[in-house]
Enzyme design. Sequence first.
Site, PDB file in Angstrom:
ATOM      1  N   ASP A 190       0.403  -9.494  -5.192  1.00 32.11           N
ATOM      2  CA  ASP A 190       1.671  -8.766  -5.020  1.00 32.11           C
ATOM      3  C   ASP A 190       1.563  -7.376  -5.664  1.00 32.11           C
ATOM      4  O   ASP A 190       2.497  -6.897  -6.301  1.00 32.11           O
ATOM      5  CB  ASP A 190       2.846  -9.566  -5.601  1.00 32.11           C
ATOM      6  N   LEU A 234       0.812  -1.221   0.000  1.00 33.60           N
ATOM      7  CA  LEU A 234       0.000   0.000   0.000  1.00 33.60           C
ATOM      8  C   LEU A 234       0.847   1.274   0.000  1.00 33.60           C
ATOM      9  O   LEU A 234       0.332   2.360  -0.218  1.00 33.60           O
ATOM     10  CB  LEU A 234      -0.964  -0.001   1.189  1.00 33.60           C
ATOM     11  N   HIS A 254       4.457 -15.519  -3.704  1.00 31.85           N
ATOM     12  CA  HIS A 254       4.675 -15.423  -5.156  1.00 31.85           C
ATOM     13  C   HIS A 254       5.632 -16.469  -5.740  1.00 31.85           C
ATOM     14  O   HIS A 254       6.704 -16.141  -6.237  1.00 31.85           O
ATOM     15  CB  HIS A 254       5.138 -14.009  -5.536  1.00 31.85           C
ATOM     16  N   HIS A 273       9.644 -14.253   1.424  1.00 32.99           N
ATOM     17  CA  HIS A 273      10.071 -13.829   0.087  1.00 32.99           C
ATOM     18  C   HIS A 273      11.329 -14.642  -0.179  1.00 32.99           C
ATOM     19  O   HIS A 273      12.387 -14.359   0.368  1.00 32.99           O
ATOM     20  CB  HIS A 273      10.352 -12.322   0.078  1.00 32.99           C
TER      21      HIS A 273
HETATM   22 ZN   LIG Z   1       8.201 -10.491  -2.368  1.00 29.52          ZN
END
Ligand SMILES: [Zn+2]
Lengths: 309, 427
Positions: free
Chosen positions: B309, B67, B236, B183
């Site tokens: 994402d 955001l 992701h 991640h």
């Molecule tokens: Zn990431």
Amino acid sequence: MTFQRKHILGLEELSAEEITLILDTAESMKEVSERDVKKVPALRGVTVCNLFYEPSTRTRSSFEIAEKRLSADVLNFTSSHSSVTKGETLLDTARNLEAMGASVIVIRHPLSGAPWLLANELDSSIINAGDGSHEHPSQALLDLFTIREIKGKIKGLKVVIAGDILHSRVARSNIWGLSKLGAEVRVVGPPTLIPKYLKQTKAKTFYNLDKAIEGADVVMMLRIQMERQDSEYFPSLREYSRFFGLKRDKLKKAKKNVTVMHPGPINRGIELSSDIADDAGSVILDQVSNGIAVRMAMFYLVASARRNQ
Amino acid sequence: MSILIKGGRIIDPSQKMDEKANILIENGKVKSFPKTTKKLEQDKKVKVINAKGKVVSPGFVDIHVHLREPGFEHKETISSGCKSAAAGGFTTIVCMPNTNPINDNASVTEYIMLKARTEGIVNVFPIGAITKGEKGESLAQIGEMYEAGCVGVSDDGVPVMNSKVLRHAMEYVQAFDIPVISHAEDINLSGAGVMNEGEVSTQLGLAGIPCASEDIIVSRDITVAELTGARLHICHVSSAGSVRLIKAAKKRGVKVTAEATPHHFTLTDEAVNQYNTNAKMNPPLRTEKDRLAVIQGLKDDTLDAIATDHAPHSEDEKKVEFDLAPFGIIGLETCLPLSLKLVEDKVLSLNKMISKMTNIPSDILKLGKGTLAVGSAADVVIFDPDKEITVDTDMIHSKSTNSPFIGWNLKGKVEHTLVNGKVVFSA
Ligand SMILES: [Zn+2]
């Protein structure tokens, strides 16, 4: 055929016919360069800007001479490496130059794809004078021109490109150009400096200089970037030159009339032993003067394509 | 005020519901599924939305959104991000902590929660950082952030490279029963890479990020999750290798979940051709083989959820040399049509696709959303799965328009989005 392109960004996008047209045009440009008055009015009234983000006196001078022989007005814009990440963006700089009247921009940039950014956003014609590890079309075209001049042809030749292929824009452009014109391309160097994905280029990969050189018509040695020796690509310059440097005995495996080329400047004793460097000297100087003719041809063709659009 | 959503095809995987029915909403909650509507329609206090021919489902839940507020309000704000979410049919979004300052302590969490309450039109749940400043060195104020409203921890954008620090994080979070969200990227192996390492990067002369960069850390994270017993969620997933590793880990009972993004199951690294910075993201777009593996992973539930994402960047930041452009693309407003493509291609059933965008992501982070069960908050999306749209910059509600899908013709249009029984978006 007529040349339809507004930009010359790389040899990957050019067809064999377009490349041949540039080389043929360069032949008549070379004839201009041999006259007493080395000037034609092809680019009269056209402002060409040389936008160099990397220092390269050789390439810039060659472009500048080509521009002046075609009677262009020349604007030089040189910027240090640090300004790539600081201050005005590339696009803003180029837009300013366009506003000052530049209709052809020659760009040399340390990052791959920078000329594409300009070509997508500006009205000017963009000529790539070397971008990052991507392409260096004018260098490859002058190499092709020189090979064609010496060997009389390109089709069917075995051409070895040796050294740091991974980071070399000269190698990429030459691989495209040579294979499009029908040469067999072999690349050789330490495995750390040979990209693993060359499939689409049809170049053959070797890690052994002797094997690569067998039966070669042309051996093109790339310049090793001195700063790379600090990273983990190879253990030392000494070891590099021992396994991947060109020495007299290795050349015996090649064809008798093998031509050795180098885009310069040479690190003597590293890529080439000094005696070969001196032997090859004449070709290397041919490459330099052919560079002007080839660049004149690039401008000439792009300018006429612009006029026709 | 009551709302009657009439005659739609209601698909709510949380209740295994798929039927033509009506929903009555009262006081912001799902009240009932009335069989007859005549009386309600005559009642002036009931607003009627005709959903004939449309799909009505729980509002979508996106557990991976950036955001940008605080710190990068020129890219997105909590307010604009929520508008973009509502336009995409999302009623709940989970925001990553890589703001400025980083959300690594309760005061930043509280700021985000307050802003979301006053300016946001959808539900916002924050993720806290794993380590202070996302530096990968020492644990952030995980307990305090949890108290303030964080539903998980992640250093998204960067991995925790030190395995011992990761171990401590995975042990520590179990006190609050929240997952560590990973991640997965070996930053040494990625080096200066800016796109997938492969034929396209070689041709473009761009430094590559190999799949191994992701696979190595997925493998390490699974190993540490096994050691500690923590819940691990992998963000992701982009490579065939990761899908294979996660599948094997799930099989032997490791508590691991994973998400896939629409761009990774739609595009390959060919999209980077001509140095298109709107195709620059991390993890990068991979090859066709990887894309198909991600799709297969969604199909066999190795990959549990679809997440966007959503990573807004201003046009100026993207209109630069490829190396200098930031990673990331927006995703909230193209997620539904891109996911519906999987349904059209018969990879996922419509029910399964909706499940991966509603109750499953909600369960991963224990949000209590993604359902239309009687008594739950009336977070609803009404969409037309067959209506064709052309993605253009004018229709995008995000502050940024960095999307490789601009100009694409897709099927699937959000007609209405309701949060707590209030219409927050109408097409
Ligand atoms: Zn990431």
